[in-house]
Design a protein around this motif. Structure first.
Motif, short mmCIF file in Angstrom:
data_model
loop_
_atom_site.label_atom_id
_atom_site.label_comp_id
_atom_site.label_asym_id
_atom_site.label_seq_id
_atom_site.Cartn_x
_atom_site.Cartn_y
_atom_site.Cartn_z
N SER A 1 -6.96 5.78 4.29
CA SER A 1 -6.30 4.99 5.14
C SER A 1 -7.27 5.04 6.32
O SER A 1 -7.57 4.15 6.95
N TRP B 1 0.86 -1.22 -0.05
CA TRP B 1 -0.03 0.05 0.12
C TRP B 1 0.80 1.08 -0.04
O TRP B 1 1.49 1.36 1.02
N TYR C 1 3.29 -3.92 3.49
CA TYR C 1 3.65 -2.65 3.29
C TYR C 1 2.44 -1.50 3.33
O TYR C 1 1.79 -1.84 2.66
N HIS C 2 2.51 -0.85 4.40
CA HIS C 2 1.72 0.53 4.52
C HIS C 2 2.32 1.46 5.33
O HIS C 2 2.44 1.26 6.42
N GLU C 3 2.94 2.56 4.72
CA GLU C 3 3.54 3.53 5.32
C GLU C 3 3.06 4.23 6.68
O GLU C 3 3.83 4.39 7.75
N ILE D 1 -0.73 -7.31 4.78
CA ILE D 1 -0.60 -5.97 4.55
C ILE D 1 0.98 -5.97 4.68
O ILE D 1 1.29 -5.43 5.79
N GLU E 1 -2.67 5.06 -2.67
CA GLU E 1 -3.32 6.22 -2.14
C GLU E 1 -2.78 7.36 -2.24
O GLU E 1 -1.70 7.69 -1.86
N HIS F 1 1.69 5.49 -0.55
CA HIS F 1 1.09 6.92 -0.33
C HIS F 1 1.68 7.69 -0.91
O HIS F 1 2.93 8.04 -0.95
N THR G 1 -4.07 10.93 3.73
CA THR G 1 -4.13 9.61 4.45
C THR G 1 -5.61 9.28 4.84
O THR G 1 -6.02 8.47 5.80
#
Lengths: 269, 384
Positions: free
Chosen positions: B68, B58, B92-94, B90, B134, B60, B65
């Motif tokens: 999210s 995921w 990778y999601h910063e 999940i 996103e 950005h 955000t």
């Protein structure tokens, strides 16, 4: 076409012409009123009744404009396709002579010169050469265009996925709107909604010009009677009328070449 | 859940989930929502997915955000339940991951256990993931993408790398889908040149994928923010194989890449707005505090394609118009330009040279009426 009783009284509008005009006027007024009710929220009738009435009037108006009126136009002249097109051009398309008449009408309004004749009857051939007010000829073309635009925009307002015989017509229309709307900062649907409103105002504007200006003259009121009821015009009433006989016809033709004559005219080097 | 939905959910219980075709599946999740659907088939889904794990990367870009957050605010199932039930990793999601970017002398240091930059590179190298984007992607200035830099590289560069190895791409939120507020008409629009993943506003030829020459299937889930159900159910359908990518996309998505089940081409938010009855009765609010139709306050619900009126927000409790705010058509590809000014009726918007069609038309009709009056006086006098 002359009547038997009076040599000077001729048929200006056929029964079908009058019926088409009356139905057109009725449907148009109802569409404007119900449309503005839906848009502005006027409370003279319920939304559902306004919408139902609006949707009933749509096919009526379109049938009159796209079927009956073209039939009237092209069935009122004899001869082949060329003759019919010539008749259409002479009767409904604004030409150089109409421009001259318009200038003369404006001058007359300010007290200079006579009001020019726009109802020209060929006594020898027994039919009109042209009969509409020159400004009416402009309005008719604009109205035809406006009617097309309001019908197209109306389709997507009626149903976003409207299809005809399986063809996704509404989707095609919205795709066209996608090409224009964003340039104006609008989505396709917004563009068509605004277009529909603009065309509605156009019809109100046209109605004011047509009824309030072109037809608001005591001398013109004979045409109200003709278009709504009798269909006849008395050529002995010289207001706006010119009757061509053998001698005057030559002069008229010299002044106003018909569309077909213009086509045939030799090109000078 | 109302009685109708309960009955429908009860009916679903007697159906074999794994034998359900895609159409029935979408109909079911669309009608009963994520909660009921996942609840009804919890056991089957879990058992069906025990063998599979789907990785999600995921990313950005230029965003707030909010999408999210919207996903995290998803009520029932919440994100943890959904992850568990769908067996999602999940990866990778910063905003959520524990790692952070660590650079020493300009180089990524340590390992993926601690360094997010190394982690994302490793995940991309491994491939076999669904890429969720996103936020918009900066292309400016001059195609460099330097108006959005994450770590020591442009987001455009990271997106390019991630997109090439992705098995499918979901663009979540209007920014990722179409550019959103990042590419709104402004003095800096051209120089920043923000793009959506597959579109820039309504124009697909200017999507970042086209700019990079990458051909990948994309599903757009617009909204500002996107509804958690839209995100979860789309992800769920992709993960469960109920949406076959790319075979099903042409029939599932509209021309702007949105799932038609959530963004129906043939319907607008206006049609199911809780205030719709007031519109039908011609009762309009003229200030923001009323309870009638908000159209005259600039509500864009008649132009917005989404199921907000049916699905509702905040756990199915409310939606913008219900809470008193006019719809701003945030799911439309032209947002926000097509919705601006947000609280001005679309018909009152300046279109050409700032001209407002409503006022110009009224002035023209008024002028014609005045001319008609003058003409009438003149002609009547002339008749005397």
């Amino acid at each position: 076409m002359k009547t038997r009783k009076n040599e000077t009284v001729v048929e200006r509008y056929t029964v079908l012409d009058r019926a088409a005009h009356t139905i057109h006027a009725f449907a148009m007024v109802l569409l404007i009123l119900t449309g503005l009710k839906i848009y502005a929220g006027w409370d003279f009738m319920s939304f559902h009744n306004a919408r139902a009435l609006h949707m009933i009037m749509v096919p009526i108006l379109l049938a009159v404009n796209w079927i009956i009126i073209p039939y009237n136009i092209f069935s009122s002249s004899k001869g082949g396709v060329r003759n019919k097109i010539e008749h259409f051009m002479d009767h409904y398309i604004f030409g150089p002579e109409d421009a001259k008449r318009t200038v003369a009408i404006l001058k007359n309004f300010f007290g200079k010169g006579e009001y020019p004749a726009f109802s020209i009857y060929d006594k020898e051939e027994g039919h009109y050469k042209t009969k509409l007010h020159p400004v009416m000829k402009i309005l008719i073309v604009l109205e035809g265009t406006a009617l097309f635009l309001i019908a197209v925009s109306g389709i997507v307002l009626y149903k976003l996925d409207w299809a005809l015989f399986g063809l996704p017509v509404a989707s095609w229309i919205l795709s066209i709107g996608d090409l224009i709307g964003p340039a104006l900062g609008l989505s396709s649907l917004q563009f068509f909604r605004l277009l529909h409103l603009l065309m509605t105002y156009w019809f109100v504007f046209e109605l004011v010009i047509h009824v309030g200006i072109l037809e608001f003259d005591p001398h013109v009121w004979k045409y109200y009677k003709a278009i709504f009821w009798t269909g006849k015009e008395d050529l002995s009433d010289k207001h706006f009328v010119k009757v061509l006989n053998k001698s005057s016809k030559k002069t008229y033709q010299d002044n106003e070449r018909s569309w077909s004559d213009a086509e045939k005219a030799p090109v000078k080097d | 859940m109302n009685t109708g939905k309960k009955n429908f959910a009860h009916t679903l219980e007697s159906m074999d989930f794994l034998k359900m075709d895609r159409r029935t599946f979408l109909k079911a999740v669309g009608a009963v929502g994520a909660t009921a659907f996942l609840g009804t088939y919890k056991t089957e889904i879990v058992s069906a997915l025990e063998f599979a794990e789907t990785k999600i990367v995921w990313l950005h870009g230029a965003e707030c955000t909010g999408c999210s957050e919207s996903l995290l605010n998803g009520g029932n199932p919440d994100i943890v339940q959904a992850i568990t039930k769908l067996n999602v990793n999940i990866a990778y999601h910063e905003t959520l991951l524990a790692q952070q970017g660590i650079f020493v002398d300009g180089r990524a240091a340590n390992t993926s256990e601690l360094n997010s930059e190394i982690l994302v590179d490793e995940l991309i190298e491994e491939g076999n993931y669904i890429l969720v984007v996103e936020g918009a992607i900066a292309n400016g200035p001059d195609g460099s993408g330097r108006y959005c830099i994450i770590g020591n590289r442009t987001f455009k560069e990271l997106f390019e790398k991630a997109a090439k190895n992705a098995s499918a791409i979901l663009a979540v939120g209007t920014c990722a889908a179409y550019g959103g507020i990042n590419c709104a008409a402004s003095a800096i629009e051209e120089i920043t040149d923000f793009r959506g993943v597959d579109f820039k506003k309504e124009d697909q030829s200017k999507g970042m994928l086209q700019e990079l020459g990458i051909s990948k299937p994309v599903i757009n889930i617009p909204g500002c923010p996107a509804h958690p159900d839209w995100i979860l159910l789309t992800l769920g359908a992709v993960i469960l194989g109920k949406i076959k990518i790319p075979d099903d996309l042409s029939s599932l998505l509209d021309k702007y890449g949105r799932p038609k089940v959530f963004f129906p081409s043939g319907h607008t938010v206006h049609e199911n707005c809780p205030r719709r009855g007031f519109y039908d009765r011609g009762e309009f609010d003229t200030d923001i505090s009323g309870d009638k139709c908000l159209w005259k306050l600039g509500c864009k619900a008649p132009y917005a394609h989404a199921d907000c009126g049916l699905r509702k927000w905040n756990g199915g409790n409310s939606m913008c118009t219900q809470a008193g705010s006019p719809c701003i058509a945030c799911v439309e590809p032209g947002f926000p330009d097509c919705a601006r000014p947000l609280y001005v009726e679309a018909e009152d918007k300046g279109v050409l040279l700032g001209a407002n069609i409503d006022n110009v038309s009224k002035a023209a009709v008024g002028a014609a009426a005045l001319a008609a009056g003058a003409h009438a006086v003149r002609r009547m006098k002339g008749d005397e």
